[in-house]
Every structure is written in C-alpha cells, then in structure tokens.
Motif scaffolding. Structure first.
Motif, PDB file in Angstrom:
ATOM      1  N   THR B  89       0.825  -1.216   0.000  1.00  0.00           N
ATOM      2  CA  THR B  89       0.000   0.000   0.000  1.00  0.00           C
ATOM      3  C   THR B  89       0.854   1.257   0.000  1.00  0.00           C
ATOM      4  OG1 THR B  89      -1.602  -1.241   1.310  1.00  0.00           O
ATOM      5  CG2 THR B  89      -1.927   1.138   1.147  1.00  0.00           C
ATOM      6  N   LEU B  90       1.911   1.252   0.842  1.00  0.00           N
ATOM      7  CA  LEU B  90       2.763   2.438   0.945  1.00  0.00           C
ATOM      8  C   LEU B  90       3.355   2.794  -0.415  1.00  0.00           C
ATOM      9  CD1 LEU B  90       4.769   2.031   4.275  1.00  0.00           C
ATOM     10  CD2 LEU B  90       3.088   3.783   3.706  1.00  0.00           C
ATOM     11  N   ILE B  91       3.839   1.782  -1.116  1.00  0.00           N
ATOM     12  CA  ILE B  91       4.464   2.052  -2.407  1.00  0.00           C
ATOM     13  C   ILE B  91       3.416   2.484  -3.429  1.00  0.00           C
ATOM     14  CG2 ILE B  91       5.781   1.009  -4.294  1.00  0.00           C
ATOM     15  CD1 ILE B  91       7.323   1.634  -1.685  1.00  0.00           C
ATOM     16  N   GLU B  92       2.242   1.848  -3.370  1.00  0.00           N
ATOM     17  CA  GLU B  92       1.179   2.244  -4.301  1.00  0.00           C
ATOM     18  C   GLU B  92       0.715   3.671  -4.050  1.00  0.00           C
ATOM     19  OE1 GLU B  92      -1.744  -0.823  -4.042  1.00  0.00           O
ATOM     20  OE2 GLU B  92      -0.748  -2.075  -5.543  1.00  0.00           O
ATOM     21  N   LEU B  93       0.824   4.102  -2.785  1.00  0.00           N
ATOM     22  CA  LEU B  93       0.452   5.481  -2.439  1.00  0.00           C
ATOM     23  C   LEU B  93       1.580   6.449  -2.797  1.00  0.00           C
ATOM     24  CD1 LEU B  93      -1.187   5.106   1.105  1.00  0.00           C
ATOM     25  CD2 LEU B  93      -2.337   5.816  -0.990  1.00  0.00           C
ATOM     26  N   GLY B  94       2.737   5.905  -3.170  1.00  0.00           N
ATOM     27  CA  GLY B  94       3.870   6.762  -3.499  1.00  0.00           C
ATOM     28  C   GLY B  94       4.620   7.261  -2.285  1.00  0.00           C
ATOM     29  N   LEU B  95       4.432   6.566  -1.133  1.00  0.00           N
ATOM     30  CA  LEU B  95       5.133   6.964   0.087  1.00  0.00           C
ATOM     31  C   LEU B  95       6.338   6.055   0.270  1.00  0.00           C
ATOM     32  CD1 LEU B  95       2.031   7.292   2.391  1.00  0.00           C
ATOM     33  CD2 LEU B  95       3.464   9.159   1.597  1.00  0.00           C
ATOM     34  N   GLU B  96       7.503   6.627   0.405  1.00  0.00           N
ATOM     35  CA  GLU B  96       8.689   5.779   0.489  1.00  0.00           C
ATOM     36  C   GLU B  96       9.317   5.753   1.872  1.00  0.00           C
ATOM     37  OE1 GLU B  96      11.431   6.227  -2.760  1.00  0.00           O
ATOM     38  OE2 GLU B  96       9.846   7.061  -4.006  1.00  0.00           O
ATOM     39  N   LEU B  97       8.680   6.402   2.839  1.00  0.00           N
ATOM     40  CA  LEU B  97       9.232   6.439   4.209  1.00  0.00           C
ATOM     41  C   LEU B  97      10.707   6.813   4.191  1.00  0.00           C
ATOM     42  CD1 LEU B  97       7.667   3.386   6.085  1.00  0.00           C
ATOM     43  CD2 LEU B  97       6.916   5.749   6.045  1.00  0.00           C
ATOM     44  N   LYS B  98      11.009   7.952   3.569  1.00  0.00           N
ATOM     45  CA  LYS B  98      12.416   8.331   3.408  1.00  0.00           C
ATOM     46  C   LYS B  98      13.077   8.737   4.712  1.00  0.00           C
ATOM     47  CE  LYS B  98      12.721   9.558  -1.440  1.00  0.00           C
ATOM     48  NZ  LYS B  98      12.616  10.612  -2.446  1.00  0.00           N
ATOM     49  N   GLY B  99      12.270   9.222   5.659  1.00  0.00           N
ATOM     50  CA  GLY B  99      12.866   9.719   6.903  1.00  0.00           C
ATOM     51  C   GLY B  99      13.261   8.647   7.892  1.00  0.00           C
ATOM     52  N   VAL B 100      12.831   7.415   7.645  1.00  0.00           N
ATOM     53  CA  VAL B 100      13.090   6.359   8.624  1.00  0.00           C
ATOM     54  C   VAL B 100      13.776   5.166   7.968  1.00  0.00           C
ATOM     55  CG1 VAL B 100      11.076   7.022   9.985  1.00  0.00           C
ATOM     56  CG2 VAL B 100      10.844   5.259   8.259  1.00  0.00           C
ATOM     57  N   HIS B 101      14.436   4.363   8.792  1.00  0.00           N
ATOM     58  CA  HIS B 101      14.933   3.073   8.347  1.00  0.00           C
ATOM     59  C   HIS B 101      13.858   2.032   8.604  1.00  0.00           C
ATOM     60  CE1 HIS B 101      18.773   5.119   8.328  1.00  0.00           C
ATOM     61  NE2 HIS B 101      18.570   5.458   9.584  1.00  0.00           N
ATOM     62  N   THR B 102      13.961   0.895   7.955  1.00  0.00           N
ATOM     63  CA  THR B 102      13.011  -0.178   8.231  1.00  0.00           C
ATOM     64  C   THR B 102      13.769  -1.483   8.460  1.00  0.00           C
ATOM     65  OG1 THR B 102      12.761  -0.484   5.844  1.00  0.00           O
ATOM     66  CG2 THR B 102      11.040   0.754   6.952  1.00  0.00           C
ATOM     67  N   ALA B 103      13.149  -2.378   9.240  1.00  0.00           N
ATOM     68  CA  ALA B 103      13.715  -3.703   9.478  1.00  0.00           C
ATOM     69  C   ALA B 103      12.555  -4.669   9.651  1.00  0.00           C
ATOM     70  CB  ALA B 103      14.614  -3.700  10.711  1.00  0.00           C
ATOM     71  N   LEU B 104      12.864  -5.965   9.513  1.00  0.00           N
ATOM     72  CA  LEU B 104      11.794  -6.958   9.509  1.00  0.00           C
ATOM     73  C   LEU B 104      11.116  -7.099  10.866  1.00  0.00           C
ATOM     74  CD1 LEU B 104      10.475  -8.938   7.561  1.00  0.00           C
ATOM     75  CD2 LEU B 104      12.029 -10.699   8.396  1.00  0.00           C
ATOM     76  N   ASN B 105      11.897  -7.141  11.930  1.00  0.00           N
ATOM     77  CA  ASN B 105      11.302  -7.309  13.255  1.00  0.00           C
ATOM     78  C   ASN B 105      12.135  -6.557  14.293  1.00  0.00           C
ATOM     79  OD1 ASN B 105      13.550  -8.976  13.858  1.00  0.00           O
ATOM     80  ND2 ASN B 105      12.479 -10.737  12.972  1.00  0.00           N
ATOM     81  N   VAL B 106      11.692  -6.601  15.540  1.00  0.00           N
ATOM     82  CA  VAL B 106      12.332  -5.803  16.584  1.00  0.00           C
ATOM     83  C   VAL B 106      13.811  -6.160  16.736  1.00  0.00           C
ATOM     84  CG1 VAL B 106      12.350  -5.289  19.042  1.00  0.00           C
ATOM     85  CG2 VAL B 106      10.194  -5.447  17.839  1.00  0.00           C
ATOM     86  N   GLU B 107      14.109  -7.461  16.714  1.00  0.00           N
ATOM     87  CA  GLU B 107      15.506  -7.869  16.905  1.00  0.00           C
ATOM     88  C   GLU B 107      16.407  -7.321  15.802  1.00  0.00           C
ATOM     89  OE1 GLU B 107      15.171 -12.177  17.485  1.00  0.00           O
ATOM     90  OE2 GLU B 107      15.896 -11.791  19.506  1.00  0.00           O
ATOM     91  N   LYS B 108      15.949  -7.465  14.539  1.00  0.00           N
ATOM     92  CA  LYS B 108      16.748  -6.937  13.438  1.00  0.00           C
ATOM     93  C   LYS B 108      16.807  -5.407  13.504  1.00  0.00           C
ATOM     94  CE  LYS B 108      15.714 -10.760  10.305  1.00  0.00           C
ATOM     95  NZ  LYS B 108      16.923 -11.587  10.441  1.00  0.00           N
ATOM     96  N   GLY B 109      15.736  -4.799  13.965  1.00  0.00           N
ATOM     97  CA  GLY B 109      15.709  -3.348  14.121  1.00  0.00           C
ATOM     98  C   GLY B 109      16.737  -2.879  15.133  1.00  0.00           C
ATOM     99  N   MET B 110      16.842  -3.627  16.233  1.00  0.00           N
ATOM    100  CA  MET B 110      17.825  -3.265  17.273  1.00  0.00           C
ATOM    101  C   MET B 110      19.247  -3.404  16.729  1.00  0.00           C
ATOM    102  SD  MET B 110      16.740  -3.503  20.930  1.00  0.00           S
ATOM    103  CE  MET B 110      15.146  -3.007  21.515  1.00  0.00           C
ATOM    104  N   GLU B 111      19.468  -4.484  15.955  1.00  0.00           N
ATOM    105  CA  GLU B 111      20.791  -4.672  15.360  1.00  0.00           C
ATOM    106  C   GLU B 111      21.122  -3.504  14.431  1.00  0.00           C
ATOM    107  OE1 GLU B 111      20.875  -8.450  13.376  1.00  0.00           O
ATOM    108  OE2 GLU B 111      20.387  -9.516  15.232  1.00  0.00           O
TER     109      GLU B 111
END
Lengths: 132, 132
Positions: B89-111
C-alpha cells in the motif's frame, strides 16, 4: 483489533497492552503468548500496562492466567509500568497478582527477569529449599 | 486513549502502534517522542507497526515526521514489523518512508540501530564524505 502484538527481544517476549482487554482479545493474547513461548523458547514475558488507567477483576485474572501459563512453559512473567491508581484499585479489589512479578518500568523488569532466570539456572531446586 | 506508551530500553525507545493514529494521538506521539528523546538521551527510536493491517498517507507522513524530528535530536528511527500488505500500500500510495529506516522485526531493528549508532561514532563525517 483482534490481536495484541508480541515482540520478541532475545530470550524475552514483550507485550504492550494499550486498550481494554475484552473477552476475545484476552483469550487470543493468552493463546498467542503460550504459543510464542513454545515457538521461541523465551524465558521471560514482559507485559507493559502503563497505558491502562483503569483495571478490573477480569484484567487481573487474565494477568494471573498468563503468569501461570508461562510458568508451566518455564518462562517468568513480569508486569511493568503499573500506574499508582491501578495498584490501588487492584488491592481494593482484593487482587494481588500472585502469578506474576511486578517492576516499575521495562528496564527494571528486564533486570528482574535476568536475575530470575540466572538464579533458576544456579539453583534449580529453589522452590524446594529445605527438602535436603 | 490519548497517548501511546513509550518504553525506554537502554539507549533505545520502543513504541508499539496498535491502533489507527487519529489526529490528536499522532500529535501527542510526536511531541511525547521528541520529549522522551530529549529527556533520556536516547540514540534510537524503534516503532513497531506489526499490528497495523492498513495504512494511509496520514500515517506515512507521521512516521516520516517522527523520523525527521528524531534525526534532529540525534536519534535514528527504525520502523519494524511492517506487514507485506502495508508495504504494498505504501508504495502504491507513493510513500517511500524516506525519513526512517526499516527492518523486519524488533531484533533486526535493534541490530540495525546498534550498527547505525556505532558507525556514527566511528565516522561522524559520514554524511559529508568528500569534503576533505
């Protein structure tokens, strides 16, 4: 919303309860948590209730249930972030949350879990002191 | 509920978004997070959106805002637990979340946060490579 997300963090599971637990949500949370403990081999469950400003006997029973279920699965449960008003209400309702440990906030809860888990490793007969 | 709880875990702040962010809730979350970063000196903000099955442009903008605000306060923001449908949905809306990083889950996010923060310490001029 049908399910409360359960976040895995190392050997702990973290749950943040932000809305009132009505029947189905509570049942789902119980079963999801037990399954998550089984699947991940988690040793501790942290439940943050800092968003709850009211609590009733149903919520108290759910927390106790979760604590007992996790205990059977060899995981300790710590409830953190309780607001003072909630603590007052719980005691006035006669609910002592016997099945779970409590701590002031997530950090202290993690420390408590770490201590509990380590002491369990060092002294597995902790609960049967005096049987020797 | 007026506020989403912000959990402090060491040098990170953890937020679990479980319900749709309407106007006031989103505004409160933004200001609460910035204040929490300022008060605790947190270096990273983890936002779990695994409970969200739908997302709109408002939510996308809020996430971007939080990322930008945290960045100014010298904290990295990682959004974790995004459901596949939400990513679509985000990509279809043209939103790329440029201001943030993304990760699959909390553990990978912490890493990811740990890596970002360490690399920032090791190479503070990372963003100005080539100025020497």
């Amino acid at each position: 919303m049908d399910r409360i997300p359960i976040l895995r963090m190392g050997q702990y599971l973290l749950v943040t309860i932000q809305i009132d637990l009505y029947d189905r949500l509570a049942t789902n949370l119980e079963s999801d948590l037990v399954q998550a403990v089984s699947k991940t081999g988690a040793r501790g469950v942290l439940i943050d209730i800092s968003a709850l400003s009211i609590v009733d006997s149903f919520m108290g029973r759910i927390l106790n249930n979760i604590g007992s279920m996790s205990k059977i699965m060899d995981a300790e449960t710590v409830v953190v972030g309780m607001q003072p008003a909630v603590a007052i209400t719980l005691i006035e309702l006669g609910l002592e949350l016997k099945g779970v440990h409590t701590a002031l906030n997530v950090e202290k809860g993690m420390e408590l879990l770490a201590a509990k888990i380590n002491s369990a490793y060092e002294d597995p007969d902790e609960d049967e002191a005096g049987t020797e």
